[in-house]
Design a protein around this motif. Structure first.
Motif, PDB file in Angstrom:
ATOM      1  N   UNK A   1      -4.341   9.121  10.133  1.00  0.00           N
ATOM      2  CA  UNK A   1      -4.166   7.695  10.428  1.00  0.00           C
ATOM      3  C   UNK A   1      -5.406   6.915   9.993  1.00  0.00           C
ATOM      4  N   UNK A   2      -6.592   7.479  10.244  1.00  0.00           N
ATOM      5  CA  UNK A   2      -7.834   6.807   9.854  1.00  0.00           C
ATOM      6  C   UNK A   2      -7.935   6.666   8.332  1.00  0.00           C
ATOM      7  N   UNK A   3      -7.416   7.656   7.593  1.00  0.00           N
ATOM      8  CA  UNK A   3      -7.417   7.569   6.131  1.00  0.00           C
ATOM      9  C   UNK A   3      -6.674   6.312   5.690  1.00  0.00           C
ATOM     10  N   UNK A   4      -5.503   6.132   6.239  1.00  0.00           N
ATOM     11  CA  UNK A   4      -4.684   4.976   5.854  1.00  0.00           C
ATOM     12  C   UNK A   4      -5.341   3.661   6.287  1.00  0.00           C
ATOM     13  N   UNK A   5      -5.850   3.626   7.512  1.00  0.00           N
ATOM     14  CA  UNK A   5      -6.497   2.412   8.010  1.00  0.00           C
ATOM     15  C   UNK A   5      -7.717   2.045   7.173  1.00  0.00           C
ATOM     16  N   UNK A   6      -8.482   3.039   6.810  1.00  0.00           N
ATOM     17  CA  UNK A   6      -9.691   2.837   6.003  1.00  0.00           C
ATOM     18  C   UNK A   6      -9.330   2.213   4.653  1.00  0.00           C
TER      19      UNK A   6
ATOM     20  N   UNK B   1     -14.216  -2.976  -4.752  1.00  0.00           N
ATOM     21  CA  UNK B   1     -14.969  -2.775  -3.520  1.00  0.00           C
ATOM     22  C   UNK B   1     -15.237  -1.281  -3.380  1.00  0.00           C
ATOM     23  N   UNK B   2     -16.511  -0.909  -3.387  1.00  0.00           N
ATOM     24  CA  UNK B   2     -16.916   0.492  -3.220  1.00  0.00           C
ATOM     25  C   UNK B   2     -17.263   0.702  -1.755  1.00  0.00           C
ATOM     26  N   UNK B   3     -16.759   1.775  -1.169  1.00  0.00           N
ATOM     27  CA  UNK B   3     -16.994   2.034   0.253  1.00  0.00           C
ATOM     28  C   UNK B   3     -16.984   3.534   0.527  1.00  0.00           C
ATOM     29  N   UNK B   4     -17.523   3.906   1.657  1.00  0.00           N
ATOM     30  CA  UNK B   4     -17.483   5.290   2.108  1.00  0.00           C
ATOM     31  C   UNK B   4     -16.376   5.388   3.151  1.00  0.00           C
ATOM     32  N   UNK B   5     -15.481   6.326   2.956  1.00  0.00           N
ATOM     33  CA  UNK B   5     -14.348   6.474   3.875  1.00  0.00           C
ATOM     34  C   UNK B   5     -14.811   7.069   5.210  1.00  0.00           C
ATOM     35  N   UNK B   6     -13.918   7.079   6.169  1.00  0.00           N
ATOM     36  CA  UNK B   6     -14.233   7.567   7.513  1.00  0.00           C
ATOM     37  C   UNK B   6     -14.703   9.018   7.515  1.00  0.00           C
ATOM     38  N   UNK B   7     -14.318   9.794   6.502  1.00  0.00           N
ATOM     39  CA  UNK B   7     -14.686  11.207   6.430  1.00  0.00           C
ATOM     40  C   UNK B   7     -15.925  11.441   5.573  1.00  0.00           C
ATOM     41  N   UNK B   8     -16.489  10.382   4.985  1.00  0.00           N
ATOM     42  CA  UNK B   8     -17.746  10.509   4.285  1.00  0.00           C
ATOM     43  C   UNK B   8     -17.690  10.562   2.770  1.00  0.00           C
TER      44      UNK B   8
ATOM     45  N   UNK C   1       0.795  -1.217   0.000  1.00  0.00           N
ATOM     46  CA  UNK C   1       0.000   0.000   0.000  1.00  0.00           C
ATOM     47  C   UNK C   1       0.835   1.278   0.000  1.00  0.00           C
ATOM     48  N   UNK C   2       1.974   1.213  -0.688  1.00  0.00           N
ATOM     49  CA  UNK C   2       2.776   2.416  -0.928  1.00  0.00           C
ATOM     50  C   UNK C   2       2.337   2.996  -2.267  1.00  0.00           C
ATOM     51  N   UNK C   3       2.041   4.306  -2.282  1.00  0.00           N
ATOM     52  CA  UNK C   3       1.585   4.939  -3.521  1.00  0.00           C
ATOM     53  C   UNK C   3       2.704   4.960  -4.548  1.00  0.00           C
TER      54      UNK C   3
END
Length: 195
Positions: A57-62, A77-84, A32-34
């Motif tokens: 940190x939450x961005x990376x974990x998400x 996989x489509x998802x909503x991130x921690x920030x919406x 997961x390195x860009x």
């Protein structure tokens, strides 16, 4: 990193995806390195969110959690991130080995800006960010509907397949996961032990 990427071809492909969809796309390796993104800069919304260390940190974990889910599914996989915001991640497979991920994201997928801001404001209320600037950045995001995101995720999977088919990513054959995969493919009819 167990693979090598042709970044010139890869950047061209990412630019094509963005030109068609107007959605930012990123390639990550298996750790997961860009490796590459188009456009290179993240959205102003995400820059504001990441000024808070907890949110960063939450961005990376998400995203890492989404990678695990996409890998298990072997599909986008489509998802909503921690920030919406909405994102989609697709695993890159060569044979049975995950060599990376394609991610598109930072998509505002709500019916209205007001509805979206109400949800995002609540999700981000504890972050130490400038909430007035965050709201402004939120209201600047184009609204992208669910059907469009689904179509973009299908294109993302096609891009992932094309990337591997055109050998924009190749596995380095001396890495242990590659050796294990090759051994299993050659000896799957035998009684194979963990050793």
């Amino acid at each position: 990193m167990i693979s090598t990427y042709n970044l010139t071809k890869l950047n061209s492909l990412l630019k094509d995806f963005f030109t068609l969809t107007q959605i930012r796309i990123t390639v990550f390796d298996e750790t997961f390195q860009e490796l590459a993104a188009y456009p290179a800069d993240i959205s102003s919304f995400c820059r504001i969110i990441r000024t808070d260390k907890t949110a960063e940190v939450k961005c990376r974990q998400c995203d890492e959690q989404a990678c695990e889910i996409a890998s298990r599914r072997r599909s986008p996989y489509i998802y909503r991130c921690h920030a919406g915001l909405t994102e989609c991640i697709a695993p890159l497979y060569l044979g049975n080995i995950v060599i990376g991920y394609l991610l598109f994201g930072q998509v505002f997928s709500y019916k209205t800006h007001q509805e979206g801001w109400a949800i995002i404001g609540e999700l981000c209320h504890s972050y130490q960010v400038d909430h007035a600037k965050l709201k402004e950045a939120c209201l600047e995001r184009p609204i992208i509907l669910e059907d469009y995101i689904t179509s973009a995720s299908n294109i993302l999977m096609a891009v992932a397949s094309y990337l591997c088919m055109e050998r924009m990513a190749i596995i380095r054959h001396k890495e242990l996961p590659v050796q294990i995969d090759e051994y299993i493919l050659e000896h799957y009819t035998e009684n194979i032990s963990v050793t």
